[in-house]
Each structure stands twice: as structure tokens, then as C-alpha cells.
Write an enzyme that holds these catalytic residues in place. Structure first.
Site, PDB file in Angstrom:
ATOM      1  N   ILE A 221       0.837  -1.196   0.000  1.00  0.00           N
ATOM      2  CA  ILE A 221       0.000   0.000   0.000  1.00  0.00           C
ATOM      3  C   ILE A 221       0.873   1.247   0.000  1.00  0.00           C
ATOM      4  O   ILE A 221       0.581   2.237  -0.685  1.00  0.00           O
ATOM      5  CB  ILE A 221      -0.925   0.017   1.233  1.00  0.00           C
ATOM      6  CG1 ILE A 221      -1.718  -1.290   1.341  1.00  0.00           C
ATOM      7  CG2 ILE A 221      -1.875   1.198   1.171  1.00  0.00           C
ATOM      8  CD1 ILE A 221      -2.559  -1.613   0.158  1.00  0.00           C
ATOM      9  N   GLU A 222       1.967   1.217   0.761  1.00  0.00           N
ATOM     10  CA  GLU A 222       2.815   2.395   0.905  1.00  0.00           C
ATOM     11  C   GLU A 222       3.659   2.663  -0.336  1.00  0.00           C
ATOM     12  O   GLU A 222       3.769   3.804  -0.787  1.00  0.00           O
ATOM     13  CB  GLU A 222       3.748   2.230   2.120  1.00  0.00           C
ATOM     14  CG  GLU A 222       3.043   2.319   3.463  1.00  0.00           C
ATOM     15  CD  GLU A 222       2.574   3.731   3.763  1.00  0.00           C
ATOM     16  OE1 GLU A 222       3.155   4.675   3.219  1.00  0.00           O
ATOM     17  OE2 GLU A 222       1.615   3.890   4.539  1.00  0.00           O
ATOM     18  N   SER A 223       4.296   1.635  -0.889  1.00  0.00           N
ATOM     19  CA  SER A 223       5.309   1.886  -1.925  1.00  0.00           C
ATOM     20  C   SER A 223       5.322   0.874  -3.050  1.00  0.00           C
ATOM     21  O   SER A 223       6.206   0.935  -3.915  1.00  0.00           O
ATOM     22  CB  SER A 223       6.696   1.888  -1.268  1.00  0.00           C
ATOM     23  OG  SER A 223       7.006   0.571  -0.807  1.00  0.00           O
TER      24      SER A 223
END
Length: 751
Positions: A221-223
Site C-alpha cells: 500500500i505504501e510503496s
């Protein structure tokens, strides 16, 4: 009609032969049936012109020409499963257990059609168990086919709870599943392929801490599992740490290293942060994961805005909390749950499994400054191999001081150790560059892989437009071969906390020699960007506040007390309650500015013993007892007697937030004599100016604050300056006047 007579005769004789086999009524039925069939046969064989049935026309469309029936989408199956679930619950409430079981079975079949194991939905375990318990026969028949579902409950494998996927799936989760499939399927597929490189390590680290393995998908989700990436707001690395949060979790960030891009270090930091968030939100992973995106403070404020409501889905939909939560944050946890569901069975959702091999590396500790390109060459690798594995070495060189673990291919570890022995370290020195026509600061900085600000700072360039053709520039961090190194300074690091500036020194070189950042030097010494330093000037090269705190704690005898945290308290408030500095409270408890405390925690508070050295000025002059009257504050009382507000607080063991009670008394030590004495050696102090203001040429006026008054209106009324009002009354910068408060004013007697 001869034809009909023959038919009847034959039928009669056929029926008579079977009288022994059939009862009389049956016989009549058989005869009637044969007669009817005979009549039909006669019609079919007669020579008369009787209409015939035409043969069926040939099919115009073959089966092969029909389009295949499109399979139902997963989200449609899930919505139908939700409807069956609701119908099962209604039937159960009405006492129709058989119908409840039937609807529930349909729901499970729909979930299985969607390739979802119903066991992932915690809410189904008790629901289905209660229905099966009311119908033991059906339970026994059903149980062998669905061994994962039942009334047995769940036993957690570790100290932390599993991720709870709600059922029915919230509409926000269904929308994120559709977005994965339709809005960004190519990006998701690449992230899914890349995940296999990092998941083994991440999930092993999660297992060590007893955390759910599903948390690894936070990195997607982040990267999208990208180690070297920076967001538009400056968050960096696979786990997207802001600089401050990275430092909070001990990620190194300096001139040579940024561990936010070291995915091993960042993973451990991310796990620590998730653990802290889980504890902060008392085991609720929905709140914890959402706070990873928006911060625990912001989410806590949203919870408080809705009266303590902790149901995440209600917070998303119900104002005022829903107005405080950004759209991106509202999508974050639903996207996480959608990712769990899709990643569990990618093919069902239109994705393929193309795993990239796990990153097979070891980390080798290195001392000294080496260029990664030189080590690549010595190992026989192509240029950039080590740099790609070590995005945290932001200058593609190892740091000059200390030891740092460099990522190396596992199969190349022996080669790497041999390369270290035969590769020379970079020498300290400053390479130079002669400016050519048309070159700009940014171009030169890019050529040597340094920042424009560092290049300008080292060469004393205030404006990038002032670059001149033929000008010789020193390149920070480069040796005489043009490779990354440390800037030449000839500076011997100071053994104490300060450094005396010598001729030719720059802030950059001083910071490099003492292994600190230029921004820290500027902060500790009150320097602005572009400020010049002078020969002989003394600079703090370590945090002076920390040094002063350690000296103060060593010189002052202290009593230790413990404070139990209550609801609504935070470190700043606790520091004010006990009249101590926030930085001291944090230091005593091993905390930092963003540390989290929970109700019931015990914090150490150290207070000075009676008779020990005081940090405030010692009492001077004659002791006076002052009786508090209505409208008075500590600052007005201090101004009345010409002393400092903090001294009054110190003398009477009061905190800044103390509320004065009318009729109570305060002890004041008159400063009139002391001011007269100090004026001889310390002319110009605030006390002396105050004493001078009280001389014969001025009269003292006490103004009572009324509704609508503020410092500006009061100053205009008496024809004095606002700044004088603040000085005469010892007001802090953001002082708020209260109705009835007494204000000291000195006015010329001749006016």
C-alpha cells in the site's frame, strides 16, 4: 368404416389376452389407451389429404457461434453472499432454523465461488456456530465438507490478534477490489511480482515479534514494495517514513546514509511503529493501520470528536470525525483489506503469479570510505550493481567514520571481502571545478552528485545567478579523482561541546568533521541560512540544551516521584503539573517528542530537594507578604514589586498554570536594593530600567482591565508604547488579558 372396425377388433382381442394380468378397471384403461393410439396411427397412415407436421427448421446459429457466458464478478458474488447472510439471520431470529441453515449454506457456497475461505471472516464463526448448534443433523452432514468453519472459535498464535476481516465486506472494501481490477491492474501486478523479493524477510521479522504475517502488505500500500521511492510530501523508502518519524525509530539520516531506503532497517522500524500503534489503540488493527497513514494524534482527535467512538467504519461515515479524516486515509484500510483478499488468490481476480526471485543478499560491515563503483570493478561486476543494492548509501560511497553494513550478493561475499583489501579508500580532499561558459550551479552539482545548496554553501555563493566563467569551485565530498569523499577541512574534531572557528573554515566542513548536519549547527548556534561565521567565533557542535540539562541534573540534588498517567494527559501537560521542563521529563523517562503514553503508565519526575541549588535566581532583599486581591495575576504582582515572574513562581512553588485564590498570600523578595547595586556593574538590565521608570520623573498608574480592552487600546489611552506595557508587566509574548486584571503603567508626571 372398415379401417376403424379392424382396429377395434384387434384392440379387443389384445385386451382379452391380458385379462388375467390386469384387474378390470385397468383393462378398460389399457383398451382406451390402445384405441386412442390406434386412431392416431390411422390418421397418420390414411391416404386422405390430412395436414402433416413440418420438420423443424435447421438452427441458424451453431453452438460454437454463441459468446461464452461471462463469469460473475467477485464483487457481485460477495454482494449476493451478503444478502444470503442477512436472510439467514432473519430466519434464525424467527426460529426457522432449517431456512437459516439453507441461506447460510448458500452464502458459504457464494464465498467459495469467489475463492474466499469463509474462515477469514471472524464474525461468521459465532454466527455459523449458533445456527449449526440448533440443527445437529445438518451440522454433522455439513461439517466434513467445510472443515475450516465451525463453532470451535479461534486460538491466536501469538501475543497480537489476527487481522479481522469484517463480514459482510464494507462497500468501501468492495470498491477497492474493483479499483485494483480496473483502475490500476498493471501497477498492482508489478507490485505483486515484486513482493516475492521481500516477503520472506518481512514475514520472518513479523513472526519474530508475534505479529500477523498479513501486515507485510502494508508495504504494498505504501510503496508497491519499492525500496528507493520518495512521495510528494517527502516520505521515503519502502515503508514511507517521514524524516522525523524515521529518526524516532533510529533510522540513520546524514550526509552519507539515509536508512529509510535500507529496506531491512526500514522494515524493522515499520514493524516497531505498527507495534506501538497497536498498543496505542489497544489491539485494534483497523485503527492502528489507519493511524500508520494519518498519525496516531490525528486519529485520536477524530475519535474524540465523535465522543470516543472507536468503530473505524462509523468514523469514516459520521461527522465531525469523517470531516477530519482525509479521503486518502478513508481509502487506506479498505485498500489494505482488498489487497489481502486479492493477493490470497490473484488468478481469481484476473492477475497472474510471476514471482521475482527473493533478494539474496548478505550485509557485510565496512569501515572506511569506499566508492561502490570501485568495489564493483574489483569484483568484476558491472557499474551500479552495489549502488542498486544499497540505495541507502545516497552518495554511492561508504561513510568515512564508523562502521556500516553494505548489502552484497550472497554468492559474491568472498569477492567483496577480497575487493576491500585491494581497493584503496578515498582520501580526504577537495576536488575543484573551473566554471565554463553556459554552466549552472545545478548542472555542476548534478555532475558531481552533490546538492546545489551544499555546493553554494562551501563556495560562499549567495545566488546561483552570480556564477562567473573561469571561477574555481570546490566540490564538497570529493577527492582528487573526482569520486565521492569527505570535504577537506583539516579540522580536528572538538573534544568538548564547542569549536572555535579558524581561518578558511566553513559550516559544511565543521559539520562534516563533527558528524552532524549543517542544519543542526545552524539550529544550535542561532544561525540563519546564508549567515557568515567569523574567525575566533565559538560554535556549539553538540546540542547545548542536552548538555545544560545533564549539567543541571548533576549539580542539583533531586527527589524522584512517580506520576500515574490519567485520561486526557500528555507529556506537556504532566510537565506543567509538576513545574518541570518537558525536555527533562522526556529525558528522565527515555522518551522523545512523539513518544506515546497510555493511561496507567508511571512516569519518573525529579524535583529539587529543599535547600538544594535553584535554577532560578536566589531570593534577594527583604521578604514581603503579599495578599492576593481580585483580578491579580502572578505577572502583575511581579511587576508591582519589580521582580521576575519566574522568581515569584519559584519562591512560592507555583507552576505557570497555577490559579491564584483571592485572600491567599505570596512571599515576595523585594528587588529594589539589588537593582541599585547591580546597576553599577550591569547597566541596561530589565530590572534597572524598571527602577529608572519608577524614578521621580514618572508616576505609576494601575489600570483595571475592562471588557473589550487589549494591550493596544490601553497603550493608546495612556499614550505609551505596547512594547513598554509588555516590559513593565513582564508579560509573555502571547499574554491574554482578563477582565479585572491590574496593568502597571508608568507615565511622565509632566504630561
Amino acid at each position: 368404416m372398415p379401417h376403424q372396425s379392424s382396429v377395434l377388433r384387434d384392440a379387443t382381442s389384445w385386451g382379452c389376452r391380458f385379462t388375467t394380468c390386469f384387474p378390470y378397471p385397468v383393462l378398460h384403461l389399457c383398451i382406451a389407451t390402445v384405441l386412442f393410439m390406434g386412431l392416431l396411427g390411422g390418421c397418420a397412415t390414411t391416404d386422405r389429404d390430412v395436414a402433416q407436421f413440418k420438420p423443424l427448421p435447421p438452427a441458424r446459429i451453431g453452438a460454437a457461434d454463441l459468446d461464452p457466458v461471462a463469469p460473475r464478478s467477485v464483487t457481485d458474488l460477495l454482494r449476493d453472499a451478503e444478502q444470503a447472510f442477512n436472510e439467514a439471520n432473519v430466519a434464525q431470529e424467527e426460529g426457522d432454523h432449517e431456512a437459516a441453515l439453507r441461506h447460510y449454506t448458500l452464502m458459504l457456497e457464494l464465498l467459495l465461488d469467489a475463492d474466499l475461505d469463509p474462515q477469514i471472516f471472524y464474525s461468521l464463526r459465532n454466527e455459523f456456530g449458533s445456527i449449526l448448534n440448533t440443527s445437529v443433523k445438518q451440522a454433522r452432514a455439513y461439517a466434513p465438507h467445510h472443515p475450516h468453519v465451525g463453532a470451535g472459535g479461534f486460538t491466536p498464535s501469538g501475543e497480537y490478534s489476527e487481522i479481522q476481516v469484517p463480514f459482510p465486506l464494507p462497500e468501501r472494501v468492495l470498491a477497492e477490489i474493483e479499483s485494483i481490477q480496473k483502475a490500476y491492474p498493471k501497477n498492482f501486478q508489478r507490485a505483486l511480482d515484486r513482493s516475492y523479493k521481500y516477503l520472506p524477510y518481512i514475514q520472518a521479522e513479523l513472526k519474530k515479534e508475534g505479529l500477523p504475517a498479513e501486515l507485510a502488505w502494508v508495504a504494498l500500500i505504501e510503496s508497491h514494495f519499492t525500496p528507493r521511492i520518495v512521495s510528494r510530501v517527502g516520505a521515503g523508502g519502502m515503508w514511507q517514513f517521514m524524516r522525523a518519524t524515521g529518526r524516532r525509530y533510529n533510522l540513520r539520516q546524514d550526509h552519507y546514509v539515509d536508512e529509510r531506503y535500507n529496506w531491512h532497517s526500514a522494515t524493522r522500524a515499520g514493524i516497531s511503529y505498527l507495534k506501538d500503534l497497536n498498543e496505542y489503540f489497544e489491539g485494534d488493527w483497523g485503527l492502528a493501520i489507519t493511524a500508520y497513514n494519518m498519525g496516531e494524534g490525528g486519529l485520536e482527535r477524530a475519535i474524540a470528536a465523535n465522543g470516543g467512538e472507536r468503530n473505524l467504519w462509523k468514523l469514516f461515515e459520521t461527522p465531525p470525525a469523517s470531516n477530519r479524516i482525509r479521503r486518502e486515509t478513508k481509502k487506506y484500510y479498505p485498500k489494505f483489506l482488498a489487497t489481502l483478499i486479492v493477493a490470497a488468490n490473484p488468478e481469481r481476480y484476473g492477475f497472474s503469479t510471476n514471482p521475482e526471485p527473493a533478494e539474496d543478499i548478505v550485509r557485510v560491515p565496512v569501515k572506511g570510505m569506499y566508492a561502490l563503483d570501485d568495489l564493483d570493478a574489483a569484483m568484476g561486476y558491472s557499474s551500479g550493481t552495489l549502488a542498486k543494492l544499497n540505495p541507502d548509501l545516497i552518495r554511492e560511497i561508504t561513510p568515512p567514520s564508523g562502521e556500516y553494513a553494505v548489502a552484497v550478493p550472497t554468492e559474491g561475499r568472498t569477492k567483496f571481502l577480497a575487493a576491500l583489501k585491494k581497493t584503496s579508500t578515498l582520501k580526504y580532499g577537495s576536488n575543484t571545478h573551473k566554471v565554463r561558459r553556459g554552466e549552472t550551479v545545478s548542472q555542476i552539482a548534478a555532475r558531481y552528485k552533490v546538492s546545489s545548496s551544499e555546493l553554494m554553501r562551501l563556495n560562499g555563493i549567495r545566488s546561483a545567478r552570480r556564477l562567473q566563467v573561469g571561477q574555481t569551485l570546490r566540490i564538497p565530498g570529493y577527492d582528487n579523482k573526482g569520486r565521492g569523499g569527505a570535504a577537506s577541512s583539516g579540522i580536528t574534531p572538538a573534544t568538548g561541546g564547542s569549536y572555535t572557528v579558524k581561518r578558511g573554515d566553513t559550516l559544511f566542513e565543521i559539520a562534516l568533521a563533527h558528524n552532524v548536519s549543517v542544519s543542526k549547527l545552524q539550529q544550535w548556534n542561532g544561525l540563519k541560512r546564508g549567515s557568515h561565521i567569523n574567525v575566533g567565533q565559538k560554535l556549539h557542535v553538540s546540542d547545548p540544551a542536552r548538555a545544560a540539562s545533564s549539567v543541571r541534573s548533576a549539580s542539583v540534588a533531586q527527589d524522584t516521584v512517580y506520576h500515574t498517567v490519567r485520561a486526557g494527559e500528555y507529556p506537556g501537560k504532566i510537565a506543567r503539573i509538576h513545574g518541570v521542563a518537558l525536555k527533562d521529563l522526556l529525558a528522565w523517562n527515555g522518551m522523545h517528542s512523539r513518544s506515546m503514553i497510555r493511561v496507567g503508565d508511571r512516569l519518573v519526575v525529579k524535583k529539587e530537594k529543599a535547600g538544594s541549588a535553584k535554577t532560578a535566581s536566589a531570593p534577594k532583599g527583604e521578604a514581603i507578604t503579599h495578599k492576593i486581591t481580585a483580578g491579580q495575576s502572578v505577572s502583575t504582582i511581579a511587576a508591582k514589586y519589580g521582580v521576575r515572574t519566574q522568581d515569584v513562581l519559584q519562591w512560592n512553588n507555583l507552576t505557570k498554570d497555577a490559579v491564584l485564590q483571592v485572600g491567599k498570600t505570596l512571599t515576595i523578595y523585594s528587588a529594589q536594593k539589588t537593582v541599585a547595586q547591580e546597576s553599577e556593574t550591569n547597566a541596561g538590565t530589565t530590572e534597572e530600567k524598571l527602577a529608572q521608570a519608577q524614578s521621580v520623573s514618572q508616576e505609576k498608574i494601575m489600570h483595571t482591565v475592562a471588557r473589550g480592552h487589549n494591550p493596544t487600546t490601553i497603550a493608546r489611552r495612556y499614550g505609551v508604547r505596547v512594547s513598554d506595557l509588555y516590559r513593565w508587566n513582564n508579560w509573555p509574548r502571547k499574554h491574554v488579558l482578563q477582565v479585572g486584571e491590574q496593568v502597571v503603567i508608568f507615565k511622565n508626571s509632566t504630561s
